[in-house]
Structure formats: C-alpha cells, structure tokens
Scaffold this active site. Structure first.
Site, short mmCIF file in Angstrom:
data_model
loop_
_atom_site.label_atom_id
_atom_site.label_comp_id
_atom_site.label_asym_id
_atom_site.label_seq_id
_atom_site.Cartn_x
_atom_site.Cartn_y
_atom_site.Cartn_z
N TYR A 69 20.44 70.72 -2.74
CA TYR A 69 20.88 70.92 -4.13
C TYR A 69 19.76 71.50 -4.97
O TYR A 69 18.61 71.08 -4.86
CB TYR A 69 21.31 69.58 -4.74
CG TYR A 69 22.61 69.06 -4.19
CD1 TYR A 69 23.80 69.76 -4.36
CD2 TYR A 69 22.65 67.85 -3.52
CE1 TYR A 69 24.99 69.27 -3.87
CE2 TYR A 69 23.84 67.34 -3.02
CZ TYR A 69 25.01 68.05 -3.20
OH TYR A 69 26.18 67.57 -2.72
N MET A 99 22.79 62.23 -1.74
CA MET A 99 23.34 60.87 -1.68
C MET A 99 23.26 60.30 -0.26
O MET A 99 22.90 59.14 -0.07
CB MET A 99 24.80 60.88 -2.17
CG MET A 99 25.37 59.48 -2.29
SD MET A 99 27.10 59.47 -2.82
CE MET A 99 26.97 59.93 -4.52
N LYS A 113 13.24 35.84 -3.97
CA LYS A 113 14.23 36.41 -4.90
C LYS A 113 14.70 37.78 -4.40
O LYS A 113 14.05 38.38 -3.52
CB LYS A 113 13.63 36.51 -6.29
CG LYS A 113 12.42 37.42 -6.38
CD LYS A 113 11.68 37.25 -7.71
CE LYS A 113 10.42 38.10 -7.74
NZ LYS A 113 9.56 37.76 -8.89
C1 LIG Z 1 8.25 37.59 -8.33
C2 LIG Z 1 7.31 36.52 -8.75
C3 LIG Z 1 6.17 36.21 -7.98
C4 LIG Z 1 5.75 37.01 -6.77
O1 LIG Z 1 5.04 38.16 -7.20
P1 LIG Z 1 4.39 39.18 -6.14
O2 LIG Z 1 3.68 40.18 -6.97
O3 LIG Z 1 5.54 39.79 -5.40
O4 LIG Z 1 3.51 38.38 -5.26
C5 LIG Z 1 5.40 35.13 -8.39
N1 LIG Z 1 5.71 34.41 -9.50
C6 LIG Z 1 6.77 34.71 -10.26
C7 LIG Z 1 7.05 33.89 -11.48
C8 LIG Z 1 7.60 35.76 -9.93
O5 LIG Z 1 8.66 36.05 -10.71
#
Ligand SMILES: *Cc1c(COP(=O)(O)O)cnc(C)c1O
Length: 366
Positions: free
Chosen positions: A251, A299, A35
C-alpha cells in the site's frame, strides 16, 4: 491447514527469568506481575511457569478469579485495587489483596467481615497517576489499620522513571519521608528498579517485563541483562515476488526497488499485533537469517527482503520476533516498547506452549 502465524510461549524461559529476579533480589519476596494476560503470554501458562513465585499481581478481577479456579492458593494482588464495592466482595470471597490508592476505596473496607484481607497503601511519589499524596499517607495508614476488613497494610509506590539514571532518587526519598515510623512491609521495585537499584528492593519486588525476557531500558538489551525471550512470534512465507528496479511494494508504494531483487510475503500483519508503524528496514529472520521488512505492513501480510536468503521459497519459516530478533528491536523501529508488542498479540494468533521442548496447543485465553 491453519494460517501459519503462531506465538510460541517458552515456559522454561519464564522460569529462568524468575530465577534472574531471585538472583538480583535474593532477600525480597516476589509478586510476579501477570496483568494483560501475562503480557500476552497467557495467564494460566504464566501461573504454571511461576509456581515458585510468592504471589501473582494483576489488574483484572476476572483473571484473578480464573487463577483461583485453576488452583492458585498463594497471594494475589490487585494492582489498581477495587473499582467498586462489588470488587471488595469478590476480594473477600477469593482472598485477594487490594491496592488502596484513594479514600473511596478505604471506605469500602470499613465493615466487619469474617476473613479480613491484606491491603497495599499506594503512595504517589511523583508519577501523579494513582496514589494518596505524601502528606496524607500517615492518616490513610491509620484509617486502614483501623478498617474492619483489613488484616495488614503494606506500603507501596510505583516509580515514574526507574529506567533512567538517578530516576528513582527523588521518588524514593519522598516515599521514605511519607512512611517514616509507619509499620508494615514495603514494596517499590518494578523490573528496572530490581535490575538497577538494590536499595529499594525492600520486602516485596514487582517484576513484570523482565519475567517475559524483554528489557525495561532503552539502552540495554534483554540479552545483556541475562534474560531469555519467553515469546517467539513465528510465521511462514506464503508468496514470493521478483522485482525489477523501479517496482514498488505494498500500500502506498512506499518502498521502491533500486535493483532487481526477490521479496517474500509473510502471513502476519497489524491484525495479528505486528506494528503497522514498523518502517522498511525493521529486522526479521527468514530461514534463520536476519533480513529486513520492505514497504508498509498491511492487515494480514508484510513483505521481507530475500536478498540475504536466496534459497527461501514459499513455506520458509519466518521469525517476526523471538530468539533471533529481540522484540525490543522491532519495538524501537516502530517507535514503541517491547511491552506494547507483547501485550498486543491478537486473539486470532494461535498459541503454542512449549515446556522442555514439548509443544502443546493451548486454547486457553483471557
Ligand atoms: C505493571 C506494573 C509493574 C511491573 O512493571 P515492569 O516495568 O513490567 O516490571 C509493577 N508494579 C505495578 C504497580 C505495575 O502496574
């Protein structure tokens, strides 16, 4: 010449980290979690590197379709399931497995189709984010087993506290109570549970962060876990300043030199994904030498102390995080976690993909 900030992606590190998952969970199948553009590493690059995984898991339907179009023929799991009935049509068309975490999603699967799909029934064991309540698991399982568009039902949960000692005990006991007697494979473990809790590996594990070479724990480093960083965020010095005692930097003049010193100005700031909350003292490497940031991150730039690298001049290479400076150290200084920094690398940062040491420019982005 392009602005020098570059995210280097090491495909070999991704492959080796997947091997670490296999060593830790030898009898489980592996959903490699990709993801958020593979935690900022690039979805299609991750697909290439994870050629040996059993499946890829993500939350973005556009990403899943890109994986299919790029030739990924193995399972794909949508971790948040369908957001509407249109997504069920996409899942059927592209044979995507769907998490089902509420009754509305189940209803979209109750019509006959040519090629039914696999679903993952998500049970809420205490995170109180997504999932059906423990006492509805049996009924929902039965409903899904009878749903015309469903080929198989796997039972899953996601832990709220897998990174804490004893953090999964209560949740895994709740899960066991909820699913006793139900048929179907089981999937519980994220990275922290893969590394610490073999008893919940069961049929399918779901590693994310460990694949990318960062740690899921606050008190153990990725190196200690045998993981290799898969991303290096690199830039160069584009300016050098000589300060006298009393001179300020950046800054808000939050840093004031207490002696004469040289500082370097790095092409990299919060619009590149470097955290603005990183205070003076955050580790950074110049010419391969560990030093510290000084003053506020702006930035497009940040400043570094050149005291330990007196030879450093304009053009000197800078590692913001990577093999010398673990991303988790920068994150801890900024009050966040490695996950957030990896995901937040900005689209304007050029990416360079390295496979066995050969670099190639890669224009593909999510
Ligand atoms: C993101 C996610 C993972 C992976 O988690 P990590 O801590 O990055 O290993 C596993 N299961 C679900 C449902 C997730 O959303």
């Amino acid at each position: 010449m392009s602005r020098p900030i570059t995210a280097r992606i090491y495909l070999n590190a991704l492959r080796q980290n997947l091997s670490r998952v296999r060593e830790r969970a030898p009898s489980a199948r592996v959903w490699s979690v990709v993801k958020a553009n593979a935690y900022g590493h690039g979805l299609l690059e991750a697909m290439r590197a994870f050629a040996q995984t059993d499946g890829l898991a993500l939350v973005e339907f556009e990403g899943a379709i890109r994986l299919r179009e790029a030739g990924w023929g193995r399972p794909i799991l949508m971790l948040e399931g369908a957001f509407g009935p249109d997504d069920v049509a996409l899942a059927l068309q592209h044979q995507l497995s769907l998490v089902v975490h509420d009754a509305g999603q189940a209803a979209w699967l109750e019509h006959p189709v040519q090629h039914p799909i696999d679903v993952y029934l998500k049970i809420n064991t205490g995170m109180n984010r997504l999932g059906v309540p423990i006492d509805q698991a049996v009924a929902m399982h039965r409903r899904l087993m009878n749903a015309a568009a469903v080929r198989s039902v796997t039972l899953m949960t996601h832990f709220a506290n897998a990174d804490l000692p004893g953090g999964i005990d209560e949740a895994s006991a709740r899960f066991e109570r909820a699913v006793t007697g139900l048929i179907g494979a089981r999937s519980l473990a994220n990275s922290a549970a893969i590394l610490d809790s073999p008893r919940v590996h069961q049929d399918w594990v779901r590693p994310g962060i460990m694949l990318y070479g960062a740690t899921p724990f606050a008190d153990r480093s990725a190196v200690d876990l045998g993981l290799r960083p898969a991303m290096g965020l690199h830039s160069r010095l584009i300016g050098v300043q000589s300060l006298q005692a009393g001179d300020a930097v950046g800054y808000g003049s939050s840093f004031v030199a207490d002696r004469a010193m040289r500082i370097g100005i790095v092409a990299g700031g919060y619009a590149d994904g470097y955290p603005r909350h990183a205070p003076t003292g955050t580790p950074v490497a110049v010419d391969g030498v560990r030093t510290r940031t000084v003053g506020r991150v702006s930035m497009d730039m940040l400043a570094v102390d050149l005291t330990p690298v007196p030879q450093a001049a304009v053009g000197a290479p800078v590692e913001l995080w990577g093999e010398i400076i673990p991303v988790d150290e920068v994150a801890a200084q900024a009050g966040t976690i490695g996950y957030e920094l990896l995901c937040a690398v900005a689209p304007r940062v050029r990416r360079e993909v390295l496979d066995d040491g050969h670099a190639s420019e890669d224009p593909v982005r999510l």
